[in-house]
Design a protein around this motif. Structure first.
Motif, short mmCIF file in Angstrom:
data_model
loop_
_atom_site.label_atom_id
_atom_site.label_comp_id
_atom_site.label_asym_id
_atom_site.label_seq_id
_atom_site.Cartn_x
_atom_site.Cartn_y
_atom_site.Cartn_z
N TYR A 228 8.48 3.22 7.95
CA TYR A 228 9.34 4.12 8.72
C TYR A 228 9.40 5.50 8.08
N GLN A 229 9.87 6.46 8.87
CA GLN A 229 10.19 7.78 8.32
C GLN A 229 11.56 7.68 7.66
N PRO A 230 11.86 8.59 6.70
CA PRO A 230 13.14 8.50 5.97
C PRO A 230 14.36 8.41 6.88
N PHE A 231 14.37 9.18 7.98
CA PHE A 231 15.55 9.19 8.85
C PHE A 231 15.64 7.93 9.72
N GLU A 232 14.58 7.11 9.73
CA GLU A 232 14.60 5.87 10.50
C GLU A 232 15.09 4.68 9.67
N GLU A 233 15.08 4.83 8.36
CA GLU A 233 15.48 3.73 7.49
C GLU A 233 16.94 3.35 7.73
N SER B 269 8.09 1.20 3.19
CA SER B 269 8.19 2.64 2.94
C SER B 269 9.40 2.96 2.06
N LYS B 270 10.40 2.09 2.05
CA LYS B 270 11.57 2.29 1.18
C LYS B 270 11.28 1.76 -0.22
N VAL B 271 10.61 0.59 -0.29
CA VAL B 271 10.33 -0.04 -1.58
C VAL B 271 9.27 0.74 -2.36
N TRP B 272 8.19 1.13 -1.67
CA TRP B 272 7.04 1.76 -2.32
C TRP B 272 7.03 3.29 -2.18
N THR B 273 7.91 3.84 -1.38
CA THR B 273 7.88 5.21 -0.88
C THR B 273 6.75 5.31 0.15
N ARG B 274 6.79 6.29 0.99
CA ARG B 274 5.78 6.40 2.05
C ARG B 274 4.37 6.56 1.48
N PRO B 275 4.14 7.45 0.51
CA PRO B 275 2.78 7.56 -0.05
C PRO B 275 2.32 6.26 -0.72
N GLY B 276 3.23 5.62 -1.45
CA GLY B 276 2.86 4.38 -2.14
C GLY B 276 2.52 3.26 -1.17
N VAL C 225 7.44 9.52 16.06
CA VAL C 225 6.23 9.19 16.81
C VAL C 225 5.07 8.83 15.87
N THR C 226 4.99 9.48 14.71
CA THR C 226 3.90 9.16 13.78
C THR C 226 4.16 7.83 13.07
N ALA C 227 5.42 7.52 12.81
CA ALA C 227 5.75 6.23 12.21
C ALA C 227 5.46 5.10 13.21
N ASN C 228 5.80 5.34 14.46
CA ASN C 228 5.54 4.35 15.50
C ASN C 228 4.04 4.16 15.69
N LEU C 229 3.29 5.26 15.60
CA LEU C 229 1.84 5.19 15.69
C LEU C 229 1.28 4.34 14.56
N TYR C 230 1.81 4.54 13.37
CA TYR C 230 1.34 3.77 12.21
C TYR C 230 1.63 2.28 12.40
#
Length: 310
Positions: free
Chosen positions: A208-213, A221-228, A280-285
């Motif tokens: 997810y994106q940060p604001f979706e968490e 994405s929360k545990v590893w961060t988005r890049p991780g 939209v990009t998180a949903n795409l992913y």
């Protein structure tokens, strides 16, 4: 209870079950993906050994595999019940559409059905599916250490997705009439590759994106961060590319070139997800994590079918 009341109860049970499956499993889409999964095994066995696999056996293994995955869904619904009461009260079980006892009965029936279907493929397939069932039951009980592994999302999920490796071995056992310990090494590599594909699906659907968490809701994405988290998925994709090289048939340069296309798209989708902090990009992913599995199996099946027809 008279026959009329019994029929009404049965029809109501079927209606509720249909709604449950529609909301929590997506029977058509999931069945399509599982069918591709099984057909890829069938195609590889056919190309490697020229074994004649009877049509009824193929359908039995496909049906048994679909039932196996439905059972896994029932496991998760029961295991997540207490959490869903708070975080997802609109799901079928928390809102009372179905009961835990009904789901437990459904699990028992599906274990019997998948056992019977694989038994029809021979004692080798039967012993292999029993191993997959045994591992799935350990999953259901969270390996009796649930309080230790539940807080660790990645460890918890990975220990569960491994069941697809055992199911893959059972499918190869059914098609080759071989016990697991006698399977060709290339089938083992393919089973490992399949496990990694399903792991990518598991990882990708919780990004997810940060604001979706949401508070108290874990995500990769929360545990590893988005890049991780995206790097972890890309490592899985790289391992799949490495494993496919271990199978002689798939060393064809044209195949390898086309097989890299889903990874290239994954890289692009990952960059969009990281650079554009939009829902939209998180949903795409999340959606592409499903498409990624489909693309891989479609490419594999295309080349297997092409070789079989030549």
């Amino acid at each position: 209870m008279d026959s009329t009341q019994y029929k009404r109860n049965r029809l109501d049970e079927l209606r509720r079950y249909f709604i449950f499956m529609k909301e929590r499993f997506g029977l058509i889409g999931s069945s399509f993906m599982i069918t591709l999964f099984v057909l890829a095994h069938y195609g590889l066995v056919y190309i490697k050994s020229d074994l004649v696999i009877e049509t009824h056996l193929l359908f039995a293994v496909i049906l048994g595999s679909i039932i196996f995955f439905v059972k896994l869904r029932l496991y998760d619904e029961i295991k997540d019940y207490e959490v869903d009461l708070i975080q997802n009260p609109d799901r079928p079980l928390p809102r009372g559409l179905v009961t835990r006892d009904e789901l437990k009965e459904g699990i028992e029936k599906r274990i019997m059905l998948e056992s019977i279907l694989f038994y029809g493929a021979g004692i080798e397939a039967f012993s292999s599916i029993l191993l997959a069932i045994a591992y799935s039951l350990l999953m259901y009980k969270e390996f009796f250490i649930g309080k230790y592994i539940r807080p660790h999302l990645t460890t918890y999920a990975t220990s569960h997705t491994i069941v697809t490796f055992f199911l893959s071995l059972a499918i190869f056992s059914a098609f080759t009439q071989s016990f697991i310990w006698n399977l060709d090494g290339e089938y083992i590599f393919f089973s490992l590759m399949s496990w990694l594909l399903f792991n990518i699906f598991e990882l990708g659907r919780k990004m997810y994106q940060p604001f979706e968490e949401r508070d108290q809701v874990e995500s990769y994405s929360k545990v590893w961060t988005r890049p991780g988290a995206t790097l972890l998925v890309l490592i899985h994709a790289s391992l799949i590319q490495w494993l496919i090289h271990k199978i002689e048939f798939f060393k064809d340069p044209l195949f390898l070139m086309i097989f890299r296309i889903p990874v290239a798209i994954l890289l692009l989708v990952s960059l969009l997800y990281l650079l554009l902090k939009k829902s939209v990009t998180a949903n795409l992913y999340r959606n592409y994590s499903t498409v990624f599995i489909l693309l891989n199996y479609v490419i594999i099946l295309f080349f297997l079918a092409k070789a079989a027809l030549n």
